[in-house]
Scaffold this active site. Structure first.
Site, PDB file in Angstrom:
ATOM      1  N   SER A 115       0.831  -1.203   0.000  1.00 49.69           N
ATOM      2  CA  SER A 115       0.000   0.000   0.000  1.00 49.69           C
ATOM      3  C   SER A 115       0.863   1.249   0.000  1.00 49.69           C
ATOM      4  CB  SER A 115      -0.894   0.007   1.248  1.00 49.69           C
ATOM      5  OG  SER A 115      -1.559   1.241   1.391  1.00 49.69           O
ATOM      6  N   TYR A 151      -1.460  -0.150  10.000  1.00 55.40           N
ATOM      7  CA  TYR A 151      -1.811  -0.738   8.715  1.00 55.40           C
ATOM      8  C   TYR A 151      -0.628  -0.658   7.746  1.00 55.40           C
ATOM      9  CZ  TYR A 151      -4.038  -1.060   4.100  1.00 55.40           C
ATOM     10  OH  TYR A 151      -4.350  -1.392   2.800  1.00 55.40           O
ATOM     11  N   LYS A 155       1.888  -3.710   6.015  1.00 59.58           N
ATOM     12  CA  LYS A 155       2.255  -3.865   4.614  1.00 59.58           C
ATOM     13  C   LYS A 155       3.765  -4.034   4.460  1.00 59.58           C
ATOM     14  CE  LYS A 155      -1.905  -3.632   2.985  1.00 59.58           C
ATOM     15  NZ  LYS A 155      -2.545  -4.828   2.378  1.00 59.58           N
TER      16      LYS A 155
END
Length: 280
Positions: A115, A151, A155
């Site tokens: 991401s 988050y 990744k």
């Protein structure tokens, strides 16, 4: 080519299958908690957090596109909280399970849905200036990781597993730092702003709406461009481990796509600047 997509029934997974599933070169299997909507896609309902439930479905697969992820209530992309949660722990297990299963099954390549949030602090530190055409910031595959959230850190964990698999188990690994892929009805640079209107978050003539449009003009990865980038990875046999940015050829993007062009032959068709208004 036989391809397994984890989380294949979601927004990003269906962007791939919408554009590639009817091609005779590919046979797609979606492994998800929900059935896939496309009859051209084999659908397996299973939880990627359970290794034994997913391992048999990687047999005789040439590639895995790993998209599956548990949504975070704490530590999501807009939350700077650093905290261990059950969902965070589940994601760590999910990513390790998929990489382990790919290695055990002898899968040749893994395309990992990383991401932009793995380097999201570049945006945080430079916003809102980077949302406008006169910004000169470019973030490429050589920059230091700067996650903007737990988050984003997850990744980077997946990218680390991929590097280990590539160098220790001869798996080709493609880390796609994906920007903004929208659902079918919002697949345009006004998509996030229009979705906010539909949710009742803001009005079309608001500053919030205008800022969303400015940002997504740079971040938009059209569904067809995303599918094309994945296809470039599927057709490649040169990469051991590498990082690429999943974004369309937007005039005001701050993420580099020259590297994907040079290594993979990525040739995006869309540019957020060509849209003057949402579709009617």
């Amino acid at each position: 080519m036989k391809v397994l997509i984890t989380g294949g029934a979601g927004t990003v997974g269906t962007a791939i299958t919408d554009h590639l599933a009817d091609r005779p070169a590919y046979s797609f299997t979606s492994l998800d908690l929900d059935d896939h909507s496309d009859s051209n896609v084999e659908s397996v309902v299973a939880d990627v957090a359970e290794y034994d439930a997913i391992r048999p479905h990687l047999n005789k697969k040439d590639a895995v596109v790993h998209l599956a992820n548990t949504p975070l209530q704490t530590g999501h992309s807009r939350d700077r909280t650093i905290e261990w949660t059950e969902a965070h722990g589940k994601n760590i297990r999910i990513h390790a399970n998929v990489m382990r299963a790919a290695v055990d099954a002898g899968v040749e390549s893994v395309i990992w849905a990383s991401s932009n949030h793995a380097v999201g602090m570049y945006e945080v530190a430079n916003a809102p200036d980077i949302y406008f055409p006169d910004s000169d910031l470019i973030v490429d595959h050589t920059v230091q990781p700067r996650p903007d959230s737990v988050y984003g850190a997850e990744k980077l964990y997946g990218e680390g597993l991929g590097r280990l698999a590539a160098e220790s188990h001869r798996v080709r690994f493609y880390a796609l730092r994906i920007c903004t892929v929208c659902d079918r009805e919002y697949d345009h640079p006004f998509g996030h702003a229009e979705a906010g209107v539909d949710r009742g978050d803001w009005e079309r003539d608001s500053d919030e709406y205008a800022m969303q449009v400015a940002r997504i003009r740079g971040m938009w990865h059209s569904r067809r461009d995303h599918a094309h980038l994945v296809e470039c990875c599927l057709e490649d046999d040169s990469v051991e481990f590498d990082v690429f940015y999943g974004v369309s050829d937007n005039d005001r993007r701050w993420f580099d796509i020259d590297h994907a062009r040079e290594v993979l032959g990525y040739d995006p068709q869309d540019n957020g600047e060509t849209w003057e208004a949402p579709p009617t």
